[in-house]
Design a protein around this motif. Structure first.
Motif, PDB file in Angstrom:
ATOM      1  N   PHE A 190      21.469 -33.235  98.254  1.00  0.00           N
ATOM      2  CA  PHE A 190      21.954 -33.174  99.633  1.00  0.00           C
ATOM      3  C   PHE A 190      21.781 -31.761 100.186  1.00  0.00           C
ATOM      4  O   PHE A 190      21.383 -31.568 101.332  1.00  0.00           O
ATOM      5  CB  PHE A 190      23.428 -33.592  99.689  1.00  0.00           C
ATOM      6  CG  PHE A 190      23.648 -35.075  99.658  1.00  0.00           C
ATOM      7  CD1 PHE A 190      23.983 -35.764 100.809  1.00  0.00           C
ATOM      8  CD2 PHE A 190      23.522 -35.798  98.480  1.00  0.00           C
ATOM      9  CE1 PHE A 190      24.186 -37.135 100.792  1.00  0.00           C
ATOM     10  CE2 PHE A 190      23.725 -37.168  98.445  1.00  0.00           C
ATOM     11  CZ  PHE A 190      24.057 -37.842  99.611  1.00  0.00           C
ATOM     12  N   LEU A 191      22.094 -30.777  99.364  1.00  0.00           N
ATOM     13  CA  LEU A 191      21.944 -29.384  99.786  1.00  0.00           C
ATOM     14  C   LEU A 191      20.479 -28.982  99.861  1.00  0.00           C
ATOM     15  O   LEU A 191      20.059 -28.319 100.819  1.00  0.00           O
ATOM     16  CB  LEU A 191      22.687 -28.466  98.806  1.00  0.00           C
ATOM     17  CG  LEU A 191      22.509 -26.963  99.052  1.00  0.00           C
ATOM     18  CD1 LEU A 191      23.059 -26.565 100.415  1.00  0.00           C
ATOM     19  CD2 LEU A 191      23.174 -26.157  97.942  1.00  0.00           C
ATOM     20  N   THR A 192      19.698 -29.377  98.865  1.00  0.00           N
ATOM     21  CA  THR A 192      18.296 -28.959  98.806  1.00  0.00           C
ATOM     22  C   THR A 192      17.539 -29.384 100.054  1.00  0.00           C
ATOM     23  O   THR A 192      16.851 -28.567 100.686  1.00  0.00           O
ATOM     24  CB  THR A 192      17.619 -29.553  97.560  1.00  0.00           C
ATOM     25  OG1 THR A 192      18.331 -29.129  96.395  1.00  0.00           O
ATOM     26  CG2 THR A 192      16.169 -29.105  97.463  1.00  0.00           C
ATOM     27  N   PHE A 234      23.081 -21.115  87.845  1.00  0.00           N
ATOM     28  CA  PHE A 234      23.786 -22.367  88.077  1.00  0.00           C
ATOM     29  C   PHE A 234      23.410 -23.387  87.007  1.00  0.00           C
ATOM     30  O   PHE A 234      22.322 -23.330  86.422  1.00  0.00           O
ATOM     31  CB  PHE A 234      23.435 -22.918  89.453  1.00  0.00           C
ATOM     32  CG  PHE A 234      23.841 -22.029  90.589  1.00  0.00           C
ATOM     33  CD1 PHE A 234      25.181 -21.882  90.938  1.00  0.00           C
ATOM     34  CD2 PHE A 234      22.891 -21.334  91.313  1.00  0.00           C
ATOM     35  CE1 PHE A 234      25.558 -21.068  91.984  1.00  0.00           C
ATOM     36  CE2 PHE A 234      23.249 -20.512  92.374  1.00  0.00           C
ATOM     37  CZ  PHE A 234      24.588 -20.365  92.709  1.00  0.00           C
ATOM     38  N   ALA A 235      24.288 -24.338  86.794  1.00  0.00           N
ATOM     39  CA  ALA A 235      24.013 -25.382  85.807  1.00  0.00           C
ATOM     40  C   ALA A 235      22.976 -26.373  86.305  1.00  0.00           C
ATOM     41  O   ALA A 235      22.446 -27.163  85.525  1.00  0.00           O
ATOM     42  CB  ALA A 235      25.306 -26.120  85.458  1.00  0.00           C
ATOM     43  N   TYR A 236      22.675 -26.319  87.593  1.00  0.00           N
ATOM     44  CA  TYR A 236      21.742 -27.267  88.206  1.00  0.00           C
ATOM     45  C   TYR A 236      20.480 -26.509  88.617  1.00  0.00           C
ATOM     46  O   TYR A 236      20.519 -25.654  89.511  1.00  0.00           O
ATOM     47  CB  TYR A 236      22.388 -27.943  89.419  1.00  0.00           C
ATOM     48  CG  TYR A 236      23.707 -28.589  89.068  1.00  0.00           C
ATOM     49  CD1 TYR A 236      23.746 -29.884  88.556  1.00  0.00           C
ATOM     50  CD2 TYR A 236      24.904 -27.888  89.190  1.00  0.00           C
ATOM     51  CE1 TYR A 236      24.950 -30.479  88.200  1.00  0.00           C
ATOM     52  CE2 TYR A 236      26.109 -28.462  88.828  1.00  0.00           C
ATOM     53  CZ  TYR A 236      26.127 -29.757  88.341  1.00  0.00           C
ATOM     54  OH  TYR A 236      27.319 -30.329  87.975  1.00  0.00           O
ATOM     55  N   PRO A 237      19.353 -26.789  87.962  1.00  0.00           N
ATOM     56  CA  PRO A 237      18.135 -25.992  88.180  1.00  0.00           C
ATOM     57  C   PRO A 237      17.716 -25.846  89.639  1.00  0.00           C
ATOM     58  O   PRO A 237      17.292 -24.770  90.058  1.00  0.00           O
ATOM     59  CB  PRO A 237      17.075 -26.750  87.365  1.00  0.00           C
ATOM     60  CG  PRO A 237      17.854 -27.418  86.282  1.00  0.00           C
ATOM     61  CD  PRO A 237      19.150 -27.811  86.906  1.00  0.00           C
ATOM     62  N   ILE A 238      17.846 -26.913  90.422  1.00  0.00           N
ATOM     63  CA  ILE A 238      17.342 -26.821  91.787  1.00  0.00           C
ATOM     64  C   ILE A 238      18.185 -25.866  92.638  1.00  0.00           C
ATOM     65  O   ILE A 238      17.693 -25.305  93.618  1.00  0.00           O
ATOM     66  CB  ILE A 238      17.257 -28.219  92.431  1.00  0.00           C
ATOM     67  CG1 ILE A 238      16.199 -28.195  93.542  1.00  0.00           C
ATOM     68  CG2 ILE A 238      18.597 -28.682  92.979  1.00  0.00           C
ATOM     69  CD1 ILE A 238      15.678 -29.552  93.928  1.00  0.00           C
ATOM     70  N   LEU A 239      19.445 -25.651  92.252  1.00  0.00           N
ATOM     71  CA  LEU A 239      20.249 -24.639  92.946  1.00  0.00           C
ATOM     72  C   LEU A 239      19.722 -23.241  92.642  1.00  0.00           C
ATOM     73  O   LEU A 239      19.718 -22.363  93.516  1.00  0.00           O
ATOM     74  CB  LEU A 239      21.713 -24.762  92.551  1.00  0.00           C
ATOM     75  CG  LEU A 239      22.416 -26.080  92.883  1.00  0.00           C
ATOM     76  CD1 LEU A 239      23.902 -25.992  92.546  1.00  0.00           C
ATOM     77  CD2 LEU A 239      22.221 -26.456  94.347  1.00  0.00           C
TER      78      LEU A 239
END
Length: 326
Positions: A190-192, A234-239
């Motif tokens: 959603f953010l990406t 971040f734990a989420y690569p795309i962040l």
């Protein structure tokens, strides 16, 4: 001639006054249909005398009166008359009119057929005002976004927030949107998409400060979302990709941009629209030529972005050493 002109004006003024008195009587008696017809008649009579501001105030008052009494179709028709007068006679978007249009939009039931025409015409009017943004006035977009958010119509709210310039409110809405409608594993997408789309607005000459809005959106989303730890990486690569992308855009460093696209291919492949956004960002911020030109390294990279099967590093160690000072 002067005498006849004065007499004519006096007669017409008396006619308007009688119509207004008749309107007030119908309002007092609750004759909504008759009141609606009189609002229409008075609008055109006033317009014929070039009293456009008074005509606008009249139909705005009438619209809110009819909304209050649940005569939604009649009220919406008066809203469209209000917009018609703006289109023909107003060349400035001021706070008073933004407030009136925002209130009309908020009061109009969102399933009403006239809503689409109202919204479209208001935006088109505002974008045709000299020196206005190409996607319409930000404050109007913000009003519409907040109205839709209030009714939990997230897709419509998102569409208007994109052009509002308010990254923080946009982030808050997206967090709520992801919680209500998204799958748990998709909240980062959603953010990406929102950040990449905001960065693409730079080429449409809508935001002079699209990078500032994108940064505010990104920072607010990660700070306000309880699922995200602020500790980097971040734990989420795309962040991590978005974080480094925003730094790289400031530096306008193409090799770093292409490196990021290569390293984060698996995450970027989660949404096939990303390639289109990144192509546009590459053209706008890094001087990459369009794919219609002779393909180069970056174009080949983007063409292969979604077919490469290289696994993404779990800890993203290859990129976490990059800092804003690098």
């Amino acid at each position: 001639f002067v005498l006849r002109f004065v007499i004519k004006m006096s007669s017409n003024s008396g006619g308007l006054e009688r119509l207004k008195q008749k309107l007030n009587r119908n309002i007092e008696d609750g004759n909504h249909y008759e009141a609606h017809q009189l609002y229409n008649t008075l609008f055109y009579r006033l317009g014929g005398k070039n009293l456009h501001s008074e005509a606008q105030d009249l139909v705005a008052t009438g619209a809110f009166y009819l909304f209050e009494h649940k005569k939604f179709g009649s009220a919406a028709q008066l809203c469209l008359l209000y917009v018609e007068s703006l289109e023909n006679h107003v060349r400035v978007v001021d706070g008073k009119r933004i407030d009136i249009l925002g209130k009309m939009h908020a009061t109009m039931p969102k399933e009403l057929p006239e809503l689409e025409a109202f919204e479209s015409r208001v935006i088109n009017w505002s974008l045709n005002i000299p020196e206005s943004p190409k996607r319409g006035t930000r404050n109007l977009r913000h009003k519409f976004a907040m109205n839709y958010w209030e009714e939990k119509l997230y897709e419509d709210s998102r569409y208007h927030f994109l052009y509002s310039g308010d990254g923080k409110a946009f982030a808050k809405m997206l967090i709520e949107f992801a919680g209500y409608r998204g799958r748990p594993e998709e909240f980062d997408l959603f953010l990406t998409q929102a950040v990449l789309q905001t960065l693409c607005l730079n080429s449409s000459d809508y935001f002079d400060d699209c990078t500032v809005v994108a940064e505010t959106l990104f920072q607010s989303y990660v700070e306000l979302n309880p699922k995200i730890s602020l500790k980097r990486p971040f734990a989420y690569p795309i962040l991590n990709f978005l974080y480094f992308l925003l730094i790289t855009i400031k530096k306008k460093h193409l090799p770093t941009f292409t490196f990021l696209c290569e390293v984060y291919q698996p995450s970027l492949r989660r949404d096939f629209e990303n390639i289109r956004y990144l192509e546009k960002i590459g053209q706008e911020f890094f001087g990459v030529k369009s794919q219609s030109a002779k393909p180069g390294f970056f174009e080949n990279l983007m063409q292969n972005l979604f077919v490469d099967d290289t696994p993404e590093p779990q800890d993203v160690k290859t990129t976490t050493s990059m800092t804003e000072e690098d």
